[in-house]
Write a protein that holds these residues in place. Structure first.
Motif, PDB file in Angstrom:
ATOM      1  N   SER A  92      37.604  25.484  37.551  1.00  0.00           N
ATOM      2  CA  SER A  92      37.391  25.360  36.114  1.00  0.00           C
ATOM      3  C   SER A  92      38.568  24.653  35.442  1.00  0.00           C
ATOM      4  N   SER A  93      38.368  24.291  34.189  1.00  0.00           N
ATOM      5  CA  SER A  93      39.482  23.902  33.323  1.00  0.00           C
ATOM      6  C   SER A  93      40.002  25.185  32.672  1.00  0.00           C
ATOM      7  N   PRO A  94      41.289  25.489  32.821  1.00  0.00           N
ATOM      8  CA  PRO A  94      41.787  26.773  32.320  1.00  0.00           C
ATOM      9  C   PRO A  94      41.924  26.780  30.806  1.00  0.00           C
ATOM     10  N   PRO A  95      42.024  27.978  30.220  1.00  0.00           N
ATOM     11  CA  PRO A  95      42.357  28.060  28.789  1.00  0.00           C
ATOM     12  C   PRO A  95      43.706  27.398  28.521  1.00  0.00           C
ATOM     13  N   ASP A  96      43.871  26.903  27.319  1.00  0.00           N
ATOM     14  CA  ASP A  96      45.152  26.316  26.916  1.00  0.00           C
ATOM     15  C   ASP A  96      46.119  27.457  26.603  1.00  0.00           C
ATOM     16  N   VAL A  97      47.092  27.652  27.460  1.00  0.00           N
ATOM     17  CA  VAL A  97      48.042  28.761  27.288  1.00  0.00           C
ATOM     18  C   VAL A  97      49.454  28.231  27.017  1.00  0.00           C
ATOM     19  N   GLU A  98      49.550  27.032  26.505  1.00  0.00           N
ATOM     20  CA  GLU A  98      50.873  26.438  26.280  1.00  0.00           C
ATOM     21  C   GLU A  98      51.640  27.188  25.211  1.00  0.00           C
ATOM     22  N   ALA A  99      50.968  27.585  24.124  1.00  0.00           N
ATOM     23  CA  ALA A  99      51.637  28.320  23.048  1.00  0.00           C
ATOM     24  C   ALA A  99      51.850  29.774  23.464  1.00  0.00           C
ATOM     25  N   LEU A 100      52.904  30.391  22.947  1.00  0.00           N
ATOM     26  CA  LEU A 100      53.227  31.764  23.330  1.00  0.00           C
ATOM     27  C   LEU A 100      52.109  32.758  23.001  1.00  0.00           C
ATOM     28  N   PRO A 101      51.502  32.719  21.801  1.00  0.00           N
ATOM     29  CA  PRO A 101      50.413  33.668  21.536  1.00  0.00           C
ATOM     30  C   PRO A 101      49.249  33.512  22.514  1.00  0.00           C
ATOM     31  N   ALA A 102      48.930  32.271  22.868  1.00  0.00           N
ATOM     32  CA  ALA A 102      47.848  32.040  23.826  1.00  0.00           C
ATOM     33  C   ALA A 102      48.217  32.579  25.200  1.00  0.00           C
ATOM     34  N   LEU A 103      49.471  32.425  25.577  1.00  0.00           N
ATOM     35  CA  LEU A 103      49.943  32.964  26.851  1.00  0.00           C
ATOM     36  C   LEU A 103      49.795  34.481  26.879  1.00  0.00           C
ATOM     37  N   VAL A 104      50.238  35.144  25.829  1.00  0.00           N
ATOM     38  CA  VAL A 104      50.137  36.606  25.775  1.00  0.00           C
ATOM     39  C   VAL A 104      48.680  37.047  25.789  1.00  0.00           C
ATOM     40  N   GLY A 105      47.825  36.367  25.043  1.00  0.00           N
ATOM     41  CA  GLY A 105      46.411  36.731  25.003  1.00  0.00           C
ATOM     42  C   GLY A 105      45.742  36.615  26.358  1.00  0.00           C
ATOM     43  N   SER A 106      46.015  35.537  27.079  1.00  0.00           N
ATOM     44  CA  SER A 106      45.418  35.362  28.396  1.00  0.00           C
ATOM     45  C   SER A 106      45.991  36.345  29.408  1.00  0.00           C
ATOM     46  N   LEU A 107      47.284  36.589  29.339  1.00  0.00           N
ATOM     47  CA  LEU A 107      47.886  37.555  30.249  1.00  0.00           C
ATOM     48  C   LEU A 107      47.312  38.952  30.017  1.00  0.00           C
ATOM     49  N   TYR A 108      47.013  39.272  28.781  1.00  0.00           N
ATOM     50  CA  TYR A 108      46.388  40.568  28.487  1.00  0.00           C
ATOM     51  C   TYR A 108      45.076  40.733  29.247  1.00  0.00           C
ATOM     52  N   VAL A 109      44.254  39.698  29.234  1.00  0.00           N
ATOM     53  CA  VAL A 109      42.970  39.764  29.928  1.00  0.00           C
ATOM     54  C   VAL A 109      43.185  39.878  31.438  1.00  0.00           C
ATOM     55  N   VAL A 110      44.087  39.083  31.974  1.00  0.00           N
ATOM     56  CA  VAL A 110      44.344  39.075  33.417  1.00  0.00           C
ATOM     57  C   VAL A 110      44.893  40.423  33.880  1.00  0.00           C
ATOM     58  N   GLU A 111      45.874  40.944  33.151  1.00  0.00           N
ATOM     59  CA  GLU A 111      46.496  42.198  33.568  1.00  0.00           C
ATOM     60  C   GLU A 111      45.548  43.383  33.356  1.00  0.00           C
ATOM     61  N   GLY A 112      44.794  43.374  32.286  1.00  0.00           N
ATOM     62  CA  GLY A 112      43.838  44.451  32.047  1.00  0.00           C
ATOM     63  C   GLY A 112      42.742  44.497  33.094  1.00  0.00           C
ATOM     64  N   ALA A 113      42.359  43.329  33.595  1.00  0.00           N
ATOM     65  CA  ALA A 113      41.310  43.268  34.608  1.00  0.00           C
ATOM     66  C   ALA A 113      41.724  43.961  35.902  1.00  0.00           C
ATOM     67  N   LYS A 114      43.027  44.034  36.158  1.00  0.00           N
ATOM     68  CA  LYS A 114      43.498  44.703  37.369  1.00  0.00           C
ATOM     69  C   LYS A 114      43.134  46.183  37.362  1.00  0.00           C
ATOM     70  N   LEU A 115      43.086  46.779  36.180  1.00  0.00           N
ATOM     71  CA  LEU A 115      42.724  48.192  36.089  1.00  0.00           C
ATOM     72  C   LEU A 115      41.254  48.395  36.440  1.00  0.00           C
ATOM     73  N   GLY A 116      40.388  47.557  35.871  1.00  0.00           N
ATOM     74  CA  GLY A 116      38.977  47.629  36.222  1.00  0.00           C
ATOM     75  C   GLY A 116      38.742  47.295  37.677  1.00  0.00           C
ATOM     76  N   GLY A 117      39.604  46.446  38.241  1.00  0.00           N
ATOM     77  CA  GLY A 117      39.466  46.077  39.648  1.00  0.00           C
ATOM     78  C   GLY A 117      39.599  47.254  40.581  1.00  0.00           C
ATOM     79  N   GLN A 118      40.395  48.245  40.195  1.00  0.00           N
ATOM     80  CA  GLN A 118      40.539  49.426  41.035  1.00  0.00           C
ATOM     81  C   GLN A 118      39.220  50.175  41.148  1.00  0.00           C
ATOM     82  N   VAL A 119      38.470  50.226  40.058  1.00  0.00           N
ATOM     83  CA  VAL A 119      37.149  50.863  40.082  1.00  0.00           C
ATOM     84  C   VAL A 119      36.201  50.051  40.954  1.00  0.00           C
ATOM     85  N   ILE A 120      36.200  48.734  40.762  1.00  0.00           N
ATOM     86  CA  ILE A 120      35.318  47.859  41.529  1.00  0.00           C
ATOM     87  C   ILE A 120      35.598  47.972  43.021  1.00  0.00           C
ATOM     88  N   SER A 121      36.870  48.063  43.394  1.00  0.00           N
ATOM     89  CA  SER A 121      37.200  48.151  44.820  1.00  0.00           C
ATOM     90  C   SER A 121      36.604  49.401  45.450  1.00  0.00           C
TER      91      SER A 121
END
Length: 205
Positions: A92-121
């Motif tokens: 895919s073409s990734p989200p634009d995370v060049e700006a700091l707020p965009a970086l934090v927003g995307s990292l929130y989704v990525v890191e939060g998904a790790k918690l749900g991943g434990q259930v999925i596993s």
């Protein structure tokens, strides 16, 4: 309201929509669907992680991106996919995370998904036995890591940029859903109910 709480509240609708698209519920996971999930995630995560890593370096943010693409590749390899087959998967073409707020927003989704991943596993293990779960079950300290992320994000993100970070997180969810819709993974038409409460609670506490 903390930054994590604000992000969780403003992305709750997008989060539930993504859960419906994934269609992961106990007893609903076949091997072919699991392979489709892994391949679709790899196509999104590989370019995303490169973009996140570059932005983290540019802003000198004290955070390391989890090696999700490497884990996804290992899982597909363990399921019998050879390197050429993995290499030709669409990216895919990734989200634009060049700006700091965009970086934090995307990292929130990525890191939060790790918690749900434990259930999925756990669900994958129940349905498919010894199927590899390097990606979804990678971090036994996911909850602690997520809280560390929250503290880091509070420290680096100015208060006036919180709204922009929330917008970026919602955009990340939207782009990921769009990617799933055009990649190997398709939503389960029959699945209309949101994912079980356990997963919602564990994903974004």
């Amino acid at each position: 309201m903390t930054l994590l709480a604000r992000l969780r509240t403003t992305t709750s609708d997008a989060h539930r929509a993504l859960e419906r698209d994934l269609g992961f519920l106990p007893g609903s996971i076949s091997l072919s669907r699991y392979e489709a999930v892994l391949s679709a995630f790899l196509g999104f995560h590989e370019p995303l992680e490169k973009a996140l890593t570059a932005s983290i370096a540019a802003h000198a943010v004290p955070w390391d991106v989890s090696p999700g693409a490497e884990q996804l590749t290992a899982d597909l390899s363990a399921l019998g996919w050879d390197s050429p087959r993995i290499a030709v998967l669409p990216r895919s073409s990734p989200p634009d995370v060049e700006a700091l707020p965009a970086l934090v927003g995307s990292l929130y989704v990525v890191e939060g998904a790790k918690l749900g991943g434990q259930v999925i596993s756990r669900w994958v293990g129940d349905a498919l036995g010894s199927a590899p779960v390097s990606f979804f079950g990678a971090d036994g300290n996911a909850r602690r890591r997520f809280r560390r992320f929250g503290a880091m994000a509070e420290a680096v993100l100015p208060a006036e940029d919180v709204g922009s970070a929330c917008e970026a997180a919602n955009l990340h969810f939207s782009m990921f859903r769009d990617w799933l819709a055009v990649s190997a993974l398709q939503p389960l038409v029959a699945l209309e109910q949101p994912i079980q409460h356990e997963a919602r609670d564990e994903q974004h506490p």
